[in-house]
Design a protein around this motif. Structure first.
Motif, PDB file in Angstrom:
ATOM      1  N   GLY A 278       0.818  -1.197   0.000  1.00 54.29           N
ATOM      2  CA  GLY A 278       0.000   0.000   0.000  1.00 54.29           C
ATOM      3  C   GLY A 278       0.853   1.249   0.000  1.00 54.29           C
ATOM      4  N   PRO A 279       0.227   2.412   0.104  1.00 51.19           N
ATOM      5  CA  PRO A 279       0.994   3.658   0.111  1.00 51.19           C
ATOM      6  C   PRO A 279       1.857   3.844   1.352  1.00 51.19           C
ATOM      7  CG  PRO A 279      -1.315   4.030  -0.483  1.00 51.19           C
ATOM      8  CD  PRO A 279      -1.217   2.638   0.038  1.00 51.19           C
ATOM      9  N   ASP A 280       1.536   3.142   2.443  1.00 52.39           N
ATOM     10  CA  ASP A 280       2.283   3.285   3.690  1.00 52.39           C
ATOM     11  C   ASP A 280       3.399   2.243   3.728  1.00 52.39           C
ATOM     12  OD1 ASP A 280       3.210   3.819   6.200  1.00 52.39           O
ATOM     13  OD2 ASP A 280       1.305   3.546   7.227  1.00 52.39           O
ATOM     14  N   VAL A 281       4.638   2.699   3.748  1.00 50.04           N
ATOM     15  CA  VAL A 281       5.781   1.776   3.746  1.00 50.04           C
ATOM     16  C   VAL A 281       5.800   0.921   5.006  1.00 50.04           C
ATOM     17  CG1 VAL A 281       8.312   1.659   3.626  1.00 50.04           C
ATOM     18  CG2 VAL A 281       7.081   3.365   2.308  1.00 50.04           C
ATOM     19  N   ARG A 282       5.236   1.408   6.102  1.00 54.07           N
ATOM     20  CA  ARG A 282       5.267   0.664   7.365  1.00 54.07           C
ATOM     21  C   ARG A 282       4.481  -0.634   7.301  1.00 54.07           C
ATOM     22  NH1 ARG A 282       3.208   5.415  11.177  1.00 54.07           N
ATOM     23  NH2 ARG A 282       1.756   5.494   9.398  1.00 54.07           N
ATOM     24  N   THR A 283       3.576  -0.752   6.350  1.00 52.83           N
ATOM     25  CA  THR A 283       2.751  -1.956   6.232  1.00 52.83           C
ATOM     26  C   THR A 283       3.321  -2.969   5.246  1.00 52.83           C
ATOM     27  OG1 THR A 283       1.373  -0.967   4.503  1.00 52.83           O
ATOM     28  CG2 THR A 283       0.712  -0.603   6.789  1.00 52.83           C
ATOM     29  N   TRP A 284       4.465  -2.676   4.652  1.00 50.14           N
ATOM     30  CA  TRP A 284       4.973  -3.556   3.599  1.00 50.14           C
ATOM     31  C   TRP A 284       5.473  -4.889   4.135  1.00 50.14           C
ATOM     32  CZ3 TRP A 284       7.956  -0.463  -0.721  1.00 50.14           C
ATOM     33  CH2 TRP A 284       7.078   0.448  -1.299  1.00 50.14           C
ATOM     34  N   ARG A 285       5.859  -4.953   5.376  1.00 47.34           N
ATOM     35  CA  ARG A 285       6.358  -6.202   5.948  1.00 47.34           C
ATOM     36  C   ARG A 285       5.317  -6.903   6.813  1.00 47.34           C
ATOM     37  NH1 ARG A 285      12.319  -6.219   8.248  1.00 47.34           N
ATOM     38  NH2 ARG A 285      11.808  -8.420   7.997  1.00 47.34           N
ATOM     39  N   GLY A 286       4.054  -6.552   6.639  1.00 47.33           N
ATOM     40  CA  GLY A 286       2.989  -7.227   7.356  1.00 47.33           C
ATOM     41  C   GLY A 286       2.611  -6.609   8.674  1.00 47.33           C
ATOM     42  N   TYR A 287       3.216  -5.482   9.042  1.00 45.91           N
ATOM     43  CA  TYR A 287       2.878  -4.818  10.293  1.00 45.91           C
ATOM     44  C   TYR A 287       1.852  -3.729  10.025  1.00 45.91           C
ATOM     45  CZ  TYR A 287       7.168  -7.107  11.831  1.00 45.91           C
ATOM     46  OH  TYR A 287       8.123  -8.039  12.113  1.00 45.91           O
ATOM     47  N   GLY A 288       0.834  -3.690  10.882  1.00 48.21           N
ATOM     48  CA  GLY A 288      -0.208  -2.695  10.685  1.00 48.21           C
ATOM     49  C   GLY A 288      -1.243  -3.164   9.675  1.00 48.21           C
ATOM     50  N   THR A 289      -2.242  -2.319   9.474  1.00 50.02           N
ATOM     51  CA  THR A 289      -3.361  -2.625   8.581  1.00 50.02           C
ATOM     52  C   THR A 289      -3.397  -1.611   7.449  1.00 50.02           C
ATOM     53  OG1 THR A 289      -4.635  -3.509  10.450  1.00 50.02           O
ATOM     54  CG2 THR A 289      -5.851  -2.970   8.442  1.00 50.02           C
ATOM     55  N   ILE A 290      -3.556  -2.107   6.245  1.00 47.43           N
ATOM     56  CA  ILE A 290      -3.676  -1.226   5.084  1.00 47.43           C
ATOM     57  C   ILE A 290      -5.062  -0.585   5.094  1.00 47.43           C
ATOM     58  CG2 ILE A 290      -3.570  -1.103   2.576  1.00 47.43           C
ATOM     59  CD1 ILE A 290      -1.810  -3.549   2.588  1.00 47.43           C
ATOM     60  N   ARG A 291      -5.108   0.698   4.919  1.00 43.90           N
ATOM     61  CA  ARG A 291      -6.373   1.425   4.957  1.00 43.90           C
ATOM     62  C   ARG A 291      -7.268   1.008   3.796  1.00 43.90           C
ATOM     63  NH1 ARG A 291      -5.306   7.734   5.960  1.00 43.90           N
ATOM     64  NH2 ARG A 291      -7.532   7.634   5.479  1.00 43.90           N
ATOM     65  N   VAL A 292      -8.579   0.969   4.096  1.00 39.39           N
ATOM     66  CA  VAL A 292      -9.529   0.519   3.079  1.00 39.39           C
ATOM     67  C   VAL A 292      -9.873   1.625   2.090  1.00 39.39           C
ATOM     68  CG1 VAL A 292     -10.522  -1.225   4.585  1.00 39.39           C
ATOM     69  CG2 VAL A 292     -11.465   1.094   4.606  1.00 39.39           C
ATOM     70  N   ASP A 293      -9.501   2.866   2.383  1.00 44.50           N
ATOM     71  CA  ASP A 293      -9.781   3.958   1.460  1.00 44.50           C
ATOM     72  C   ASP A 293      -8.592   4.276   0.566  1.00 44.50           C
ATOM     73  OD1 ASP A 293      -8.242   4.866   3.534  1.00 44.50           O
ATOM     74  OD2 ASP A 293      -9.204   6.837   3.659  1.00 44.50           O
ATOM     75  N   GLU A 294      -7.557   3.444   0.591  1.00 50.60           N
ATOM     76  CA  GLU A 294      -6.391   3.620  -0.261  1.00 50.60           C
ATOM     77  C   GLU A 294      -6.133   2.328  -1.030  1.00 50.60           C
ATOM     78  OE1 GLU A 294      -3.834   6.817   2.440  1.00 50.60           O
ATOM     79  OE2 GLU A 294      -3.314   4.685   2.463  1.00 50.60           O
ATOM     80  N   PRO A 295      -6.106   2.370  -2.352  1.00 48.87           N
ATOM     81  CA  PRO A 295      -5.872   1.138  -3.124  1.00 48.87           C
ATOM     82  C   PRO A 295      -4.443   0.662  -2.983  1.00 48.87           C
ATOM     83  CG  PRO A 295      -5.944   3.038  -4.584  1.00 48.87           C
ATOM     84  CD  PRO A 295      -6.311   3.546  -3.217  1.00 48.87           C
TER      85      PRO A 295
END
Length: 470
Positions: A278-295
């Motif tokens: 997703g647009p947030d680099v912090r979620t690229w390794r499986g940490y956190g949740t990808i926002r549903v309003d961002e593809p």
């Protein structure tokens, strides 16, 4: 998440109804009324004061009335959604609360959750409050009174999506309450949409004896190639009598109009679904949740592939689908609206697999004379390896960059990692550009320019075909 009137969206969810009698138990208010009433009566007897007993009697009377009117039927609930896959945007469901014919819950407490959305708490009446609705349901379902609660949530994500989870508990007169139960919706399949596109790049060699495009070989078609003397095998209806009268007044030689034959193009959509970022680099390794309003990158890949497939199929070409993360048999190239639905459904099912099993020993096998549309993030070197193999085999390749616009990174270690990854990605794009492989960006504001970019590539490809004019 919304509760109330929602725009209807296509989709399907299998609700798990509450089976059996979940059991009723007294509430803390009921227990407190009985305990306080008994203590006050005992205190009045020991102290010899009747006024203290008058304070405790109302609580005991209320507890006695609540015990006499204890519930006899459980509250049943299940989720209903329209059948079939849905489109991105609004996802809806209907929570149906069924109160039995006997004494049951009069108030229900709901906790509605969905991944990526805030939790919603709701308290409402278990039975319809409108008299006309109650009478209509009694005539249709006997004495059962159902309460329907519309649910809805917004999301731009596509593919398999987890939606509603409802925890509920019924209560009666504030004195009895049910054991908490849960109704969970099954995974919904959200189909990607399609953006309108114009002309798309096609392979140099077309296949088939008929189709929407003019090939380079002679045959039946509408585009004139030249005027040629009549030879054995030419059809009489191809004779150009005006040219014959002008060039051969004595009719010694007949002249025919030769045209380019028509054929169809074959394209293969290759979706790189090995990862989803997703647009947030912090979620690229499986940490956190990808926002549903961002593809995510896979959402963009599905949307881009659906747009390309729709444009090609509507033009009469044959389109196939290959998923780099799946080992199952790919969709072979075909044409028609029914095949387009299969393509869109296959795109919605594309999702990352186990990274250990995602490595392919050999690239996907493609039909001869097929153009390849590769949808990838270009975050590693595997796409470059595949593109070079396909180019060596004579397949033209168009790369669609599906990495979303990355948000600014605050953490220093992540900023350094993303800076290195971005430089490596730019080197890969530069290498593709140096080898004459076009890269079309499909994210953010550049998505609107993709149609113009495809049009320019199609015009350039047609201009460089030998013997043809743009």
């Amino acid at each position: 998440m919304t509760v109330g009137g929602i725009i209807v969206a296509r989709g399907r969810t299998y609700g798990s109804p509450v089976d059996g009698h979940p059991g009723w138990r007294p509430t803390s208010a009921y227990t407190a009324a009985v305990t306080v009433g008994i203590l006050l009566l005992a205190t009045s007897v020991l102290a010899g004061r009747a006024d203290i007993a008058l304070i405790g009697i109302p609580g005991l009377l209320a507890a006695t009335w609540a015990h006499a009117s204890r519930p006899t039927t459980p509250l049943r609930a299940d989720l209903h959604e329209p059948a079939g896959p849905t489109a991105p945007g609004e996802l809806t469901a209907t929570l149906r609360l069924a109160a039995g014919p006997g004494e049951g819950a009069d108030v229900v407490h709901l906790r509605i959750t969905a991944p990526g959305h805030r939790t919603t708490h709701l308290t409402l009446a278990a039975r319809p409050q409108n008299h006309a609705q109650r009478q209509a349901q009694k005539q249709a379902h006997g004495q059962t009174q159902d309460r329907e609660v519309p649910l809805g949530l917004s999301s731009v994500r596509t593919g398999p999506q987890q939606t509603f989870t409802v925890d509920l508990r019924g209560s009666l007169h504030g004195a009895w309450e049910e054991e908490p139960t849960q109704v969970r919706a099954a995974t919904r399949l959200v189909l990607p949409g399609a953006a309108p596109l114009g002309r798309l790049p096609l392979p140099r060699r077309l296949r088939g004896l008929t189709g929407p495009h003019s090939a380079r070989r002679l045959g039946d078609g509408t585009e004139l190639r030249d005027i040629h003397p009549f030879t054995p095998g030419d059809r009489l209806r191809r004779i150009d009598w005006r040219t014959t009268a002008r060039r051969s007044p004595e009719l010694d030689t007949l002249y025919v109009r030769r045209t380019y034959s028509t054929a169809e193009a074959t394209a293969v959509l290759v979706v790189d679904s090995r990862d989803e970022v997703g647009p947030d680099v912090r979620t690229w390794r499986g940490y956190g949740t990808i926002r549903v309003d961002e593809p995510t990158s896979l959402d963009l890949a599905r949307h881009a592939a659906a747009s390309v497939a729709t444009a090609l199929v509507e033009a009469g070409d044959r389109v196939g689908l290959e998923d780099l993360a799946r080992r199952r048999r790919p969709l072979p190239p075909s044409a028609g609206r029914r095949h387009l639905r299969r393509l869109v459904h296959g795109l919605a099912l594309a999702h990352p697999k186990d990274p250990a099993s995602a490595h392919r020993v050999r690239p996907p096998q493609l039909p001869a004379d097929a153009i390849v549309y590769l949808f990838t993030t270009l975050l590693d070197d595997d796409p470059l390896h595949l593109v070079r193999i396909w180019r060596a085999a004579g397949h033209p390749v168009v790369v669609i960059d599906t990495l979303p616009d990355v948000h600014p990174v605050i953490e220093s270690h992540l900023a350094i990692a993303w800076h290195i990854g971005r430089l490596e990605r730019e080197d890969r794009i530069a290498a593709l550009d140096g080898e004459g492989i076009p890269v079309v960006r499909w994210a953010g504001s550049q998505r609107d320019q993709a149609a113009v970019r495809f049009e320019a590539l199609a015009h350039a490809a047609r201009r460089h075909i030998p013997g043809r004019t743009p």
